[in-house]
Each structure stands twice: as C-alpha cells, then as structure tokens.
Design a protein around this motif. Sequence first.
Motif, PDB file in Angstrom:
ATOM      1  N   PRO A 305      -2.567  -0.982 -16.098  1.00 58.54           N
ATOM      2  CA  PRO A 305      -2.651  -2.437 -15.977  1.00 58.54           C
ATOM      3  C   PRO A 305      -3.852  -3.023 -16.719  1.00 58.54           C
ATOM      4  O   PRO A 305      -3.754  -4.104 -17.311  1.00 58.54           O
ATOM      5  N   VAL A 306      -4.972  -2.307 -16.736  1.00 58.29           N
ATOM      6  CA  VAL A 306      -6.146  -2.824 -17.450  1.00 58.29           C
ATOM      7  C   VAL A 306      -5.897  -2.813 -18.962  1.00 58.29           C
ATOM      8  O   VAL A 306      -6.275  -3.747 -19.671  1.00 58.29           O
ATOM      9  N   LEU A 307      -5.219  -1.786 -19.445  1.00 62.97           N
ATOM     10  CA  LEU A 307      -4.863  -1.751 -20.869  1.00 62.97           C
ATOM     11  C   LEU A 307      -4.034  -2.997 -21.240  1.00 62.97           C
ATOM     12  O   LEU A 307      -4.292  -3.676 -22.237  1.00 62.97           O
ATOM     13  N   ILE A 308      -3.051  -3.302 -20.411  1.00 66.65           N
ATOM     14  CA  ILE A 308      -2.185  -4.465 -20.665  1.00 66.65           C
ATOM     15  C   ILE A 308      -3.020  -5.750 -20.644  1.00 66.65           C
ATOM     16  O   ILE A 308      -2.907  -6.614 -21.524  1.00 66.65           O
ATOM     17  N   THR A 309      -3.873  -5.857 -19.639  1.00 69.40           N
ATOM     18  CA  THR A 309      -4.657  -7.086 -19.474  1.00 69.40           C
ATOM     19  C   THR A 309      -5.624  -7.281 -20.636  1.00 69.40           C
ATOM     20  O   THR A 309      -5.793  -8.388 -21.148  1.00 69.40           O
ATOM     21  N   LEU A 310      -6.272  -6.186 -21.043  1.00 67.75           N
ATOM     22  CA  LEU A 310      -7.205  -6.287 -22.170  1.00 67.75           C
ATOM     23  C   LEU A 310      -6.464  -6.690 -23.446  1.00 67.75           C
ATOM     24  O   LEU A 310      -6.961  -7.485 -24.243  1.00 67.75           O
ATOM     25  N   ALA A 311      -5.265  -6.142 -23.630  1.00 65.53           N
ATOM     26  CA  ALA A 311      -4.500  -6.490 -24.833  1.00 65.53           C
ATOM     27  C   ALA A 311      -4.229  -7.992 -24.850  1.00 65.53           C
ATOM     28  O   ALA A 311      -4.385  -8.656 -25.886  1.00 65.53           O
ATOM     29  N   VAL A 312      -3.851  -8.552 -23.698  1.00 65.53           N
ATOM     30  CA  VAL A 312      -3.578  -9.997 -23.636  1.00 65.53           C
ATOM     31  C   VAL A 312      -4.866 -10.776 -23.920  1.00 65.53           C
ATOM     32  O   VAL A 312      -4.855 -11.782 -24.637  1.00 65.53           O
ATOM     33  N   LYS A 313      -5.973 -10.300 -23.385  1.00 60.83           N
ATOM     34  CA  LYS A 313      -7.261 -10.975 -23.630  1.00 60.83           C
ATOM     35  C   LYS A 313      -7.585 -10.975 -25.137  1.00 60.83           C
ATOM     36  O   LYS A 313      -7.887 -12.014 -25.713  1.00 60.83           O
ATOM     37  N   PHE A 314      -7.523  -9.798 -25.754  1.00 60.83           N
ATOM     38  CA  PHE A 314      -7.886  -9.710 -27.175  1.00 60.83           C
ATOM     39  C   PHE A 314      -6.914 -10.510 -28.043  1.00 60.83           C
ATOM     40  O   PHE A 314      -7.313 -11.163 -29.000  1.00 60.83           O
ATOM     41  N   LEU A 315      -5.624 -10.456 -27.690  1.00 59.65           N
ATOM     42  CA  LEU A 315      -4.633 -11.214 -28.471  1.00 59.65           C
ATOM     43  C   LEU A 315      -4.872 -12.716 -28.344  1.00 59.65           C
ATOM     44  O   LEU A 315      -4.738 -13.458 -29.317  1.00 59.65           O
ATOM     45  N   SER A 316      -5.229 -13.140 -27.136  1.00 57.71           N
ATOM     46  CA  SER A 316      -5.458 -14.578 -26.926  1.00 57.71           C
ATOM     47  C   SER A 316      -6.619 -15.064 -27.782  1.00 57.71           C
ATOM     48  O   SER A 316      -6.686 -16.238 -28.136  1.00 57.71           O
ATOM     49  N   GLU A 317      -7.540 -14.158 -28.091  1.00 51.89           N
ATOM     50  CA  GLU A 317      -8.701 -14.538 -28.900  1.00 51.89           C
ATOM     51  C   GLU A 317      -8.453 -14.324 -30.390  1.00 51.89           C
ATOM     52  O   GLU A 317      -9.324 -14.579 -31.214  1.00 51.89           O
ATOM     53  N   CYS A 318      -7.289 -13.815 -30.744  1.00 51.77           N
ATOM     54  CA  CYS A 318      -7.000 -13.533 -32.150  1.00 51.77           C
ATOM     55  C   CYS A 318      -5.575 -14.038 -32.476  1.00 51.77           C
ATOM     56  O   CYS A 318      -4.610 -13.259 -32.467  1.00 51.77           O
ATOM     57  N   PRO A 319      -5.436 -15.362 -32.710  1.00 51.54           N
ATOM     58  CA  PRO A 319      -4.101 -15.964 -32.870  1.00 51.54           C
ATOM     59  C   PRO A 319      -3.259 -15.303 -33.963  1.00 51.54           C
ATOM     60  O   PRO A 319      -2.039 -15.196 -33.818  1.00 51.54           O
ATOM     61  N   ILE A 367     -11.410   1.801 -21.737  1.00 53.20           N
ATOM     62  CA  ILE A 367     -11.048   1.795 -20.312  1.00 53.20           C
ATOM     63  C   ILE A 367     -11.714   2.977 -19.603  1.00 53.20           C
ATOM     64  O   ILE A 367     -12.228   2.850 -18.503  1.00 53.20           O
ATOM     65  N   ILE A 368     -11.704   4.124 -20.246  1.00 54.11           N
ATOM     66  CA  ILE A 368     -12.494   5.255 -19.762  1.00 54.11           C
ATOM     67  C   ILE A 368     -13.640   5.404 -20.761  1.00 54.11           C
ATOM     68  O   ILE A 368     -13.440   5.858 -21.886  1.00 54.11           O
ATOM     69  N   GLY A 369     -14.844   5.009 -20.333  1.00 53.28           N
ATOM     70  CA  GLY A 369     -15.991   4.979 -21.255  1.00 53.28           C
ATOM     71  C   GLY A 369     -16.434   6.361 -21.706  1.00 53.28           C
ATOM     72  O   GLY A 369     -16.970   6.527 -22.799  1.00 53.28           O
ATOM     73  N   ILE A 467     -14.800  -9.703 -19.414  1.00 52.57           N
ATOM     74  CA  ILE A 467     -14.602  -8.281 -19.075  1.00 52.57           C
ATOM     75  C   ILE A 467     -15.789  -7.769 -18.276  1.00 52.57           C
ATOM     76  O   ILE A 467     -16.935  -8.001 -18.641  1.00 52.57           O
ATOM     77  N   VAL A 468     -15.482  -7.093 -17.178  1.00 51.42           N
ATOM     78  CA  VAL A 468     -16.509  -6.402 -16.398  1.00 51.42           C
ATOM     79  C   VAL A 468     -16.336  -4.918 -16.737  1.00 51.42           C
ATOM     80  O   VAL A 468     -15.205  -4.419 -16.754  1.00 51.42           O
ATOM     81  N   ASN A 469     -17.431  -4.234 -17.018  1.00 52.89           N
ATOM     82  CA  ASN A 469     -17.286  -2.841 -17.476  1.00 52.89           C
ATOM     83  C   ASN A 469     -17.592  -1.777 -16.436  1.00 52.89           C
ATOM     84  O   ASN A 469     -17.374  -0.599 -16.669  1.00 52.89           O
ATOM     85  N   PHE A 470     -18.134  -2.189 -15.297  1.00 54.68           N
ATOM     86  CA  PHE A 470     -18.583  -1.179 -14.341  1.00 54.68           C
ATOM     87  C   PHE A 470     -18.300  -1.630 -12.921  1.00 54.68           C
ATOM     88  O   PHE A 470     -18.435  -2.814 -12.646  1.00 54.68           O
ATOM     89  N   PRO A 471     -17.942  -0.761 -11.995  1.00 53.55           N
ATOM     90  CA  PRO A 471     -17.731   0.673 -12.186  1.00 53.55           C
ATOM     91  C   PRO A 471     -16.435   1.010 -12.912  1.00 53.55           C
ATOM     92  O   PRO A 471     -16.301   2.098 -13.424  1.00 53.55           O
ATOM     93  N   THR A 472     -15.474   0.057 -12.897  1.00 53.06           N
ATOM     94  CA  THR A 472     -14.311   0.277 -13.766  1.00 53.06           C
ATOM     95  C   THR A 472     -14.137  -0.961 -14.623  1.00 53.06           C
ATOM     96  O   THR A 472     -14.569  -2.054 -14.246  1.00 53.06           O
ATOM     97  N   VAL A 473     -13.476  -0.791 -15.751  1.00 49.50           N
ATOM     98  CA  VAL A 473     -13.228  -1.925 -16.642  1.00 49.50           C
ATOM     99  C   VAL A 473     -12.143  -2.808 -16.015  1.00 49.50           C
ATOM    100  O   VAL A 473     -11.127  -2.312 -15.521  1.00 49.50           O
TER     101      VAL A 473
END
Length: 490
Positions: A305-319, A367-369, A467-473
């Motif tokens: 789910p975090v992978l999906i969410t991050l993808a939407v975040k990055f895409l939203s910032e890169c039209p 996602i896994i640092g 994005i919050v990176n700790f303890p999990t992204v």
Amino acid sequence: MVSAAAGWAAPAFAVAAVVIWVVLCSELLRRRRRGAGSGKGDAAAAARLPPGSFGWPVVGETLEFVSCAYSPRPEAFVDKRRKLHGSAVFRSHLFGSATVVTADAEVSRFVLQSDARAFVPWYPRSLTELMGKSSILLINGALQRRVHGLVGAFFKSSHLKSQLTADMRRRLSPALSSFPDSSLLHVQHLAKSVVFEILVRGLIGLEAGEEMQQLKQQFQEFIVGLMSLPIKLPGTRLYRSLQAKKKMARLIQRIIREKRARRAAASPPRDAIDVLIGDGSDELTDELISDNMIDLMIPAEDSVPVLITLAVKFLSECPLALHQLEEENIQLKRRKTDMGETLQWTDYMSLSFTQHVITETLRLGNIIGGIMRKAVRDVEVKGHLIPKGWCVFVYFRSVHLDDTLYDEPYKFNPWRWKEKDMSNGSFTPFGGGQRLCPGLDLARLEASIFLHHLVTSFRWVAEEDHIVNFPTVRLKRGMPIRVTAKEDDD
Ligand code: HEM
C-alpha cells in the motif's frame, strides 16, 4: 520486508529515546555478559576496521540516527559520516551494537549475497519476539531456503497472479465508483484495505467477511507492537500485540487443520497454506506455517500500500509522468475493450512506462531503507573488517540517492529506467541474494493494477501531504486526492 516498525507518532521522539535507551542498556549488558566487542587489543585487526566513531558511551550514535530518520532526509546521518570519514563504509554504534554501515553498492551486494555462514538477520528484540523463532525473516540454512523456495514459486505462479488480478478488479471497481465527484479519496487507506484482503486470500484462502474483519483488527493491534519496549508484562504494548498474534494464530491454525483433514490436496494450490502443507515436510509444522502467514501479512498491510501511495504522490507532483501513464493505461483499456477481453496480469506487467514509474517510486521512496545483519565470523570485504558479533547495516537509501549512480537523484524521473540496468547492484529495494524478496512480482503487479484503475477512473487534484520516513515510510495524511470521474472515452 520490515524496515523498522509501525506505530510511533511523530512527536514520539521522546518515547523513542526512552525505548532506545532501554534497548541499548539491555543490549549492552547482554553483550558485556557475553564478552562481546571482539578485536580489542588486536592492533592489526583494528587497522582493518572501517573508519568511524562509536559516538557516545552506551547510546553510541543511535540518537542522531533516529533524529535524522524522523527528518525529511534520513540519509543525512550516513551522508555526513561518509564525507567526514572519506568512506562509504564506516563504523558506528547503533541500537546497542557495534555496527558497520555501508552505503557502498559493492559491499552491500557482498553482504546480501552472503549466507548464514557469514551473516544472519538482525532485528530489534520486540520484533523477534513478535515474529517468533520460526519466521522466515529469522530462520537460516536449509529451512529458510525451503520455505523461501516454496512460497516464492507460488508467488511467481501464473495461477496466483490471475486470481489476484481478478480479485483486485472485483474489489477496486465498486470501491472506486463509490466516490462521488469532488470527494476526497485517501489513497493509502483504500490501498491498505484492498491489498490486505486480496493478499490474505492468496495466503490463507480466507474470503471477505466477518472473520476477515476480525483478522484485520487483530493485525492492526499486532503490527503496532513490532517496535515497542521489549517488555512482555500484561498491559504493555508488546503484550497486547502478542495476544493479538495468538488470536490470529488460532484462526489460521484452524484453517490449516481443516485443510489437512480434507487433504485431497488442492491442485493447483489455491493459497500459500496449501503450498506449505503440500510439501509434506515434518519441519513445516502448523505453528511455523501460521507464524509465517502472519509475517507475510506485513507487506500486505504496509509495504505494498505504501508503494501505491508513494507512486500517486510522485505522479501528482510530475504532471508529465502522470499524463504518459494515463495515456499508456487508457490505450491498453481501449485495445482490450475493442477485442472484448478483460485485462490479464500479463497486460499490466507489459506496460513499460507504468513499470518505470513503479521502479522509480521504489528508488526514490525507499520503503525499506536498509537491512541489518549480524556477522557470525570475522568477515573481510573490500579491505574492511567486519568483526564477528558486529552488526552490518546495509543502507539501500544512500545508494539509491547517490549522485554518482543516479543523475539528479532527488528528482522523480521514471524515464531514467528506459536506459538504466536494474540488475547492477545499485538498485536493491527488494534486497538480494538468498533473501531476495519473493513477493516482488506481486508487489509490482498490485501497484500496476491499482494505478490502472485509478488513472482510468479519475482525474484528481492532490491535497498537501508529506512523507514520513520513520519508523516506517508512509504519508502523514494518507495522501488525500480530490477526484472527478472520467467519462469512458476521456
Ligand atoms: C513494495 C513492496 C515490498 C518491498 C519494498 C519488499 C522488500 C523486501 C526486502 C528488502 C526484503 C529482504 C529482507 C532481508 O534481506 O532481510 C524482503 C524479504 C521478504 N519479502 Fe518483501 N517486499 C515487498 C513486498 C512483499 C510481498 C508482497 C511479499 C509477499 C506477500 C513479500 C514477502 C517477503 C518475504 C517472505 C521475505 C523474506 C525472504 C527471506 O528471508 O527468505 N514482500 N522484502
């Protein structure tokens, strides 16, 4: 699969400091009792240690590590030392253990490729308590290889991927159509709910319903204890999580018993339990199977789910990237509709730009640092000694953001993957070697399907989130987007 753990709120730095203090003190005492700290007085060995500093007595450099981890630039801890010591491999003292930190792709590859004769996994105490001794994340040698091989082959199977694709479609279409125009959709929440149910079905064969809801609740209770004080007294966080795990284990072991009783063996296996009981090995006890099924729910609830969410975040910032991804997915949908066919898992995986978006999200999102191992003997790599008993922290994040490896590393640039080779050791979001994530195809597939349905159903305007990176992204607000339904031929 598990980077640190869930459950700390942002202002919990003080709590974190106490947790770390207690963990450190207990670890230090244990180490002293065992006479750890090899290499003392051995000048030749000391000269081969990587440069660095152990920091403060007892706490070492942990507090600075954690304080950076809470910031938007967790890699600052490593970057600073890398410059200071003039080496991407340095020594430190983290989480109660002398540690060699590596941000060097070659050393990282070496550690990942090594087996239990050199390194074994290392996790914080609360995590090992909760995962149990038979967790795939902790076992070594032949048993780890067997469990990894069995579940890995199942996760790669066309049968599971087809089932998962159909399940995602069935679950996502009504969920998305329930959002009226201009409503807020929290991507992270929706992704968690959909992915959890679908992967749990693939793991233990449980269908949506009351038991699934109970399992979800217990899993929430379980996961927050993964990084807690290692104290098991009634009322403590760890105790409550262990109780939740017991309840989940009871449900899963009942399912295993039922499956064993009607053992005309599901062929092909319908879920991961079928696969493990089908192996027939005495080592694969009901307890081992249920423990591992619970561990495998962690990526279902968290990483994917975090992978999906991050993808939407990055895409939203890169039209531009969002537009290209939409075009690719809409064209595929039209093509399949014209042929009167529904999309198969192979269709999603063949969307090259969508795959580049996912790859770039994995690189930038980390996602896994990183992963921790403990040396079971003195190990030497690239001229650096990692003494027996020390930990080694393979920090993927610094490698993924290294400007000598990636141009403009902080820029979301899916197009870089048109040319770039993913297999050169400087891209390891799924780890490597014998412990390479067996769920990597599933993670990519689920993300592709989710993105497909989202971009073909909606236009959206993303709200502010970070994005919050700790303890999990994760995304602090769960990535709210204001959606408008698309007309069919939009
Ligand atoms: C974005 C999603 C995911 C990421 C970033 C991820 C990352 C990782 C990483 C870095 C490791 C290596 C750990 C180590 O070396 O100690 C790992 C291991 C593992 N992952 Fe994943 N993972 C993801 C999704 C999944 C999924 C969907 C599953 C299965 C349902 C899964 C199952 C596992 C298992 C069983 C291991 C342990 C393998 C072993 O130790 O033999 N992961 N994962």
